[in-house]
Motif scaffolding. Structure first.
Motif, PDB file in Angstrom:
ATOM      1  N   ILE A 166      66.056  32.402  78.654  1.00  0.00           N
ATOM      2  CA  ILE A 166      65.758  31.059  79.160  1.00  0.00           C
ATOM      3  C   ILE A 166      64.286  30.733  78.952  1.00  0.00           C
ATOM      4  O   ILE A 166      63.935  29.639  78.505  1.00  0.00           O
ATOM      5  N   PHE A 167      63.408  31.662  79.262  1.00  0.00           N
ATOM      6  CA  PHE A 167      61.980  31.400  79.106  1.00  0.00           C
ATOM      7  C   PHE A 167      61.571  31.315  77.640  1.00  0.00           C
ATOM      8  O   PHE A 167      60.710  30.530  77.276  1.00  0.00           O
ATOM      9  N   TRP A 168      62.201  32.115  76.790  1.00  0.00           N
ATOM     10  CA  TRP A 168      61.804  32.144  75.379  1.00  0.00           C
ATOM     11  C   TRP A 168      62.338  30.932  74.621  1.00  0.00           C
ATOM     12  O   TRP A 168      61.592  30.272  73.906  1.00  0.00           O
ATOM     13  N   PHE A 169      63.621  30.627  74.798  1.00  0.00           N
ATOM     14  CA  PHE A 169      64.242  29.593  73.968  1.00  0.00           C
ATOM     15  C   PHE A 169      64.323  28.224  74.640  1.00  0.00           C
ATOM     16  O   PHE A 169      64.329  27.205  73.944  1.00  0.00           O
ATOM     17  N   ILE A 170      64.407  28.193  75.969  1.00  0.00           N
ATOM     18  CA  ILE A 170      64.546  26.908  76.650  1.00  0.00           C
ATOM     19  C   ILE A 170      63.196  26.392  77.123  1.00  0.00           C
ATOM     20  O   ILE A 170      62.840  25.237  76.901  1.00  0.00           O
ATOM     21  N   ARG A 171      62.422  27.240  77.761  1.00  0.00           N
ATOM     22  CA  ARG A 171      61.116  26.821  78.253  1.00  0.00           C
ATOM     23  C   ARG A 171      60.020  27.024  77.215  1.00  0.00           C
ATOM     24  O   ARG A 171      58.924  26.504  77.369  1.00  0.00           O
ATOM     25  N   LYS A 172      60.331  27.802  76.164  1.00  0.00           N
ATOM     26  CA  LYS A 172      59.388  28.016  75.055  1.00  0.00           C
ATOM     27  C   LYS A 172      58.037  28.537  75.549  1.00  0.00           C
ATOM     28  O   LYS A 172      56.988  27.985  75.261  1.00  0.00           O
ATOM     29  N   GLU A 173      58.091  29.644  76.300  1.00  0.00           N
ATOM     30  CA  GLU A 173      56.886  30.229  76.871  1.00  0.00           C
ATOM     31  C   GLU A 173      56.229  31.257  75.948  1.00  0.00           C
ATOM     32  O   GLU A 173      55.211  31.832  76.297  1.00  0.00           O
ATOM     33  N   GLY A 174      56.838  31.539  74.802  1.00  0.00           N
ATOM     34  CA  GLY A 174      56.231  32.463  73.846  1.00  0.00           C
ATOM     35  C   GLY A 174      56.121  33.882  74.388  1.00  0.00           C
ATOM     36  O   GLY A 174      56.999  34.378  75.078  1.00  0.00           O
ATOM     37  N   TYR A 175      55.006  34.535  74.040  1.00  0.00           N
ATOM     38  CA  TYR A 175      54.838  35.953  74.403  1.00  0.00           C
ATOM     39  C   TYR A 175      54.897  36.192  75.900  1.00  0.00           C
ATOM     40  O   TYR A 175      55.243  37.283  76.364  1.00  0.00           O
ATOM     41  N   LYS A 176      54.557  35.178  76.716  1.00  0.00           N
ATOM     42  CA  LYS A 176      54.595  35.347  78.173  1.00  0.00           C
ATOM     43  C   LYS A 176      56.012  35.617  78.671  1.00  0.00           C
ATOM     44  O   LYS A 176      56.203  36.148  79.759  1.00  0.00           O
ATOM     45  N   SER A 177      57.011  35.246  77.869  1.00  0.00           N
ATOM     46  CA  SER A 177      58.406  35.450  78.267  1.00  0.00           C
ATOM     47  C   SER A 177      58.736  36.916  78.496  1.00  0.00           C
ATOM     48  O   SER A 177      59.672  37.237  79.236  1.00  0.00           O
ATOM     49  N   PHE A 178      57.977  37.830  77.864  1.00  0.00           N
ATOM     50  CA  PHE A 178      58.275  39.250  78.019  1.00  0.00           C
ATOM     51  C   PHE A 178      58.056  39.730  79.448  1.00  0.00           C
ATOM     52  O   PHE A 178      58.562  40.781  79.837  1.00  0.00           O
ATOM     53  N   LEU A 179      57.321  38.953  80.241  1.00  0.00           N
ATOM     54  CA  LEU A 179      57.207  39.267  81.669  1.00  0.00           C
ATOM     55  C   LEU A 179      58.566  39.270  82.347  1.00  0.00           C
ATOM     56  O   LEU A 179      58.757  39.909  83.372  1.00  0.00           O
TER      57      LEU A 179
END
Length: 199
Positions: A166-179
């Motif tokens: 959700i964070f990577w593809f929907i919210r587009k948070e980039g590298y921070k998504s790995f959190l």
């Protein structure tokens, strides 16, 4: 996501070890709230699956902008976990955009850093209880003897992957998504640190 869902279904039906729920005393005690004989680590995992749907409400309802509405799947996730969330993510990726559905007061609550922070603190307390008082050995025994615990454990990790998606593809948070691979804690940290901007 659909392949993860199918593998999870196959695991739950054919490969999960342990007793079925009809003869599983751990399942019986968990759903009846009788936690005295259950390891705290098991209680922590069980309770986390009640927090995950709240997290998905925070993540999905405030960006509910597709033809397929998010709220039925979020509601079902309180009982079905990843069995409900993964089909929504698959359908969402193939749906066209529409106007957001969330009611304004609800969206305001879901966009609140205070709400995300409260969820973060509650999760920290729950994890502290489970990891400090719980036993890995007892959890392993429960995993092997209870089909419910084995499915619940896999569900926990699948939901963690879903929150990353959700964070990577929907919210587009980039590298921070790995959190987000810090289950619940990572997404809550991201939500607390950044204010959602309605589109």
């Amino acid at each position: 996501m659909i392949w993860i869902w199918l593998l999870f279904v196959l695991y739950a039906i054919f490969f999960a070890p342990g007793e079925g729920i009809s003869t599983d005393w751990i399942f019986r005690d968990l759903v009846s709230g009788q936690f005295q004989m259950i390891d705290p680590l098991v209680i922590m995992m069980f309770s986390s699956l009640g927090i995950f749907p709240i997290l998905f409400a925070l993540l999905l309802l405030r960006v509910d902008d597709r033809v397929i509405p998010a709220w039925p799947f979020v509601l079902l996730s309180f009982g079905l976990g990843a069995f409900a969330i993964l089909p929504y993510l698959f359908l969402r990726s193939r749906s066209r955009l529409v106007t957001k559905r969330a009611f304004t007061p609800l969206r305001s609550l879901l966009s609140s850093r205070l709400f995300s922070f409260a969820l973060l603190i509650g999760t920290c307390l729950l994890y502290g209880y489970g990891f400090i008082k719980g036993s890995i050995n007892e959890y392993t025994e429960a995993f092997q003897s209870s089909q419910f615990i084995s499915i619940m454990t896999v569900d926990f990790f699948v939901l963690t992957v879903a929150s990353f998606y959700i964070f990577w593809f929907i919210r587009k948070e980039g590298y921070k998504s790995f959190l987000c691979f810090l289950p619940i804690l990572g997404p809550c940290l991201l939500l607390t640190a950044t204010r959602h901007r309605p589109q």
